[in-house]
Design a protein around this motif. Structure first.
Motif, PDB file in Angstrom:
ATOM      1  N   GLN A 159       0.893  -1.303   0.015  1.00 35.13           N
ATOM      2  CA  GLN A 159       0.189  -0.033   0.077  1.00 35.13           C
ATOM      3  C   GLN A 159       0.905   1.283   0.063  1.00 35.13           C
ATOM      4  OE1 GLN A 159      -3.178   0.083   2.792  1.00 35.13           O
ATOM      5  NE2 GLN A 159      -3.259  -2.059   2.935  1.00 35.13           N
ATOM      6  N   VAL A 160       1.899   1.174   1.001  1.00 35.74           N
ATOM      7  CA  VAL A 160       2.690   2.484   1.017  1.00 35.74           C
ATOM      8  C   VAL A 160       3.658   2.779  -0.508  1.00 35.74           C
ATOM      9  CG1 VAL A 160       4.781   3.646   2.042  1.00 35.74           C
ATOM     10  CG2 VAL A 160       3.045   2.318   3.396  1.00 35.74           C
ATOM     11  N   CYS A 161       3.967   1.494  -0.945  1.00 37.81           N
ATOM     12  CA  CYS A 161       4.838   1.836  -2.200  1.00 37.81           C
ATOM     13  C   CYS A 161       3.682   2.282  -3.322  1.00 37.81           C
ATOM     14  CB  CYS A 161       5.369   0.394  -2.872  1.00 37.81           C
ATOM     15  SG  CYS A 161       6.716  -0.128  -1.556  1.00 37.81           S
ATOM     16  N   CYS A 162       2.534   1.634  -3.410  1.00 32.73           N
ATOM     17  CA  CYS A 162       1.701   2.205  -4.269  1.00 32.73           C
ATOM     18  C   CYS A 162       1.379   3.769  -3.941  1.00 32.73           C
ATOM     19  CB  CYS A 162       0.245   1.271  -4.327  1.00 32.73           C
ATOM     20  SG  CYS A 162       0.486  -0.331  -4.905  1.00 32.73           S
ATOM     21  N   GLU A 163       1.153   4.047  -2.756  1.00 28.52           N
ATOM     22  CA  GLU A 163       0.808   5.546  -2.688  1.00 28.52           C
ATOM     23  C   GLU A 163       2.112   6.245  -3.090  1.00 28.52           C
ATOM     24  OE1 GLU A 163      -0.114   5.713   1.405  1.00 28.52           O
ATOM     25  OE2 GLU A 163      -2.126   4.906   1.193  1.00 28.52           O
ATOM     26  N   ILE A 164       3.159   5.901  -2.914  1.00 32.88           N
ATOM     27  CA  ILE A 164       4.428   6.782  -3.213  1.00 32.88           C
ATOM     28  C   ILE A 164       4.607   6.800  -4.793  1.00 32.88           C
ATOM     29  CG2 ILE A 164       6.755   6.598  -3.509  1.00 32.88           C
ATOM     30  CD1 ILE A 164       6.900   5.236  -0.741  1.00 32.88           C
ATOM     31  N   GLU A 196      -3.475  12.869  -1.545  1.00 32.20           N
ATOM     32  CA  GLU A 196      -4.622  13.553  -1.487  1.00 32.20           C
ATOM     33  C   GLU A 196      -4.734  14.992  -0.789  1.00 32.20           C
ATOM     34  OE1 GLU A 196      -7.385  11.360   0.747  1.00 32.20           O
ATOM     35  OE2 GLU A 196      -7.597   9.785  -0.670  1.00 32.20           O
ATOM     36  N   GLY A 197      -3.340  15.711  -1.067  1.00 28.36           N
ATOM     37  CA  GLY A 197      -3.163  16.967  -0.614  1.00 28.36           C
ATOM     38  C   GLY A 197      -2.511  17.069   0.692  1.00 28.36           C
ATOM     39  N   LYS A 198      -2.264  15.944   1.134  1.00 27.60           N
ATOM     40  CA  LYS A 198      -1.617  15.993   2.747  1.00 27.60           C
ATOM     41  C   LYS A 198      -0.219  15.283   2.744  1.00 27.60           C
ATOM     42  CE  LYS A 198      -6.206  16.585   5.105  1.00 27.60           C
ATOM     43  NZ  LYS A 198      -7.226  16.161   5.980  1.00 27.60           N
ATOM     44  N   MET A 199       0.358  15.806   3.425  1.00 20.47           N
ATOM     45  CA  MET A 199       1.890  15.128   3.621  1.00 20.47           C
ATOM     46  C   MET A 199       1.663  13.681   4.676  1.00 20.47           C
ATOM     47  SD  MET A 199       3.616  16.539   1.612  1.00 20.47           S
ATOM     48  CE  MET A 199       5.030  15.463   2.005  1.00 20.47           C
ATOM     49  N   LYS A 200       2.286  12.611   4.160  1.00 22.71           N
ATOM     50  CA  LYS A 200       2.146  11.387   5.008  1.00 22.71           C
ATOM     51  C   LYS A 200       3.518  10.693   5.226  1.00 22.71           C
ATOM     52  CE  LYS A 200      -0.738   7.197   5.192  1.00 22.71           C
ATOM     53  NZ  LYS A 200      -1.617   6.208   4.283  1.00 22.71           N
ATOM     54  N   GLU A 201       3.721  10.391   6.380  1.00 18.65           N
ATOM     55  CA  GLU A 201       4.831   9.716   6.829  1.00 18.65           C
ATOM     56  C   GLU A 201       4.637   8.317   7.177  1.00 18.65           C
ATOM     57  OE1 GLU A 201       6.540  11.979  10.112  1.00 18.65           O
ATOM     58  OE2 GLU A 201       6.348  13.884   9.118  1.00 18.65           O
ATOM     59  N   GLU A 202       5.505   7.256   6.706  1.00 20.09           N
ATOM     60  CA  GLU A 202       5.301   5.650   6.895  1.00 20.09           C
ATOM     61  C   GLU A 202       6.578   5.298   6.888  1.00 20.09           C
ATOM     62  OE1 GLU A 202       2.626   4.337   7.481  1.00 20.09           O
ATOM     63  OE2 GLU A 202       0.958   5.486   6.945  1.00 20.09           O
ATOM     64  N   PHE A 203       6.723   4.215   7.761  1.00 13.54           N
ATOM     65  CA  PHE A 203       7.952   3.427   7.737  1.00 13.54           C
ATOM     66  C   PHE A 203       7.832   2.396   6.165  1.00 13.54           C
ATOM     67  CE2 PHE A 203       9.336  -0.868   8.798  1.00 13.54           C
ATOM     68  CZ  PHE A 203      10.618  -0.518   9.269  1.00 13.54           C
TER      69      PHE A 203
END
Length: 400
Positions: A159-164, A196-203
């Motif tokens: 999921q994280v890789c797809c969002e990146i 979606e217009g916001k910054m997201k931080e993920e491991f």
């Protein structure tokens, strides 16, 4: 990780029936009860098993096999051999337990040794024996919990890789190399990207460095992760690292190697690490106070007897705290906490040192020493507050 294959009703002609193990379709032979792995759900492999193991069954009629399969399932032969189709509630319950185990950082065996027996007993007492039989269908073995955790981790990573890859802006990558309690070297990576217009931080990942900790090792791990998850440095714009030479070396550092191949990538030094390095340098007179404080703490905490006696003394004097804190040099929050605790217990510490004939008690009779100890505790306390305020979500470089 290969995609799980699906069962097809046409596989009945090879003499197999469908079973579900660990949430994926598998095939079980109607003649010898052997369960084939999910990767064997192919006509070539199923027919090969039939032709080699049961050559006399090669000409069996498909209608006869379908009838045998129905009787095979109806007479509960599969459960008798230990193979039962996992129902969705049982499968979901297994994942829920695995999620809570890894969230609480408990060993995988706790599910089979503690959680399931307790749950069965509670359900049996509160609801009845029939409900206990239903709970027994939930698979919570050690290996099952490990697979559940691996499945959830892989799904989150996907999921994280797809969002990146879908982000309209290029992401930032933060890398840190550290050593755990087992002395294993770990390379940890975090990603910060737009969604979606916001910054997201993920491991992103945590991989072990089995041998050396060189620049090539770091780059090999990152490149391997990018290759497996179909990522590219085109998806990233910035790298943030600590000050290790293997990371920021001008000629052979990790950042230099990346910039040589991808000139658009920029880099920066971790702000938290910079503040931690800056706070390690002290003037000589303050460094002397710090050294005395560490000696006092070690004298009381290093021996179990001294620690117990100091706790009794602090209790008798009605102190707010009953023990000192060890100083750990590699943790930048440690210095402020241990100095603040020592200053709060300075009276109890002086009495204890005097009773044990330790010459360090004379420092606590010196007003200048106590004043500088208070100064250090206050300064490092403020540094701790600043360091903690720099951490967390939605903190930008401008804020830092």
């Amino acid at each position: 990780m290969s995609k799980a294959l699906k069962w097809r009703d046409s596989y009945v002609k090879f003499g197999f029936t469908k079973v579900i193990r660990d949430g994926v379709d598998c095939a079980q032979c109607l003649h010898c009860s052997v369960v084939m792995a999910n990767a064997s759900l192919r006509p070539s492999k199923l027919s090969n098993h039939r032709d080699k193991v049961h050559p006399q069954r090669k000409d069996d009629n498909i209608d006869a096999l379908s009838t045998k399969r129905a009787r095979y399932d109806r007479e509960a032969t599969l459960p008798k051999f230990g193979f039962r189709a996992e129902e969705k509630p049982a499968l979901q319950s297994s994942y829920e337990v695995a999620y809570r185990i890894v969230k609480c950082k408990k060993p995988h065996t706790i599910a089979e040794e503690l959680i399931k027996p307790c749950t069965e007993k509670m359900v049996e007492l509160m609801i009845g024996p029939e409900a206990k039989k239903i709970i027994q269908h939930v698979s919570l073995s050690n290996d099952t919990i490990r697979r559940r955790i691996d499945d959830m981790a892989a799904d989150v990573c996907r999921q994280v890789c797809c969002e990146i890859k879908q982000s309209t802006l290029q992401a930032s990558l933060q890398l840190d190399e550290s050593t755990d309690t087992a002395l294993e070297s770990q390379l940890i990576a975090f990603a910060r990207y737009e969604k979606e217009g916001k910054m997201k931080e993920e491991f992103l990942f945590c991989n072990t460095l089995p041998t050396t900790r060189t620049t090539k090792d770091f780059k090999a791990i990152v490149d391997s992760f990018f290759e497996v998850n179909v990522l590219s440095w085109q998806n990233f714009k910035h790298i943030c690292t600590d000050g290790a030479p293997a990371m920021i070396g001008v000629k052979g550092g990790f950042v230099s190697l990346v910039k040589n191949e991808w000139p658009h990538v920029t880099s920066s030094h971790c702000s938290l690490h910079r503040y931690a390095l800056a706070s390690k340098t002290l003037p000589p007179h303050l460094l002397e106070v710090m050294d005395v404080a560490v000696k006092v703490i070690n004298f009381i905490r290093a021996k179990a007897k001294n620690h117990r006696l100091f706790q009794l003394l602090a209790n008798e004097m009605g102190a707010q705290h009953v023990g000192l804190l060890f100083y750990t040099k590699v943790r930048w929050l440690s210095r402020g906490k241990c100095l603040s605790r020592l200053y709060e217990l300075r009276l109890e510490t002086e009495i204890f040192l005097r009773e044990n004939e330790n010459n360090l008690h004379v420092h606590f009779d010196n007003e200048e020493f106590v004043m500088m100890l208070d100064y250090l505790a206050d300064i490092f306390g403020r540094l701790n507050e600043m360091n903690q305020s720099l951490q967390g979500h939605d903190v930008t470089a401008s804020d830092v």
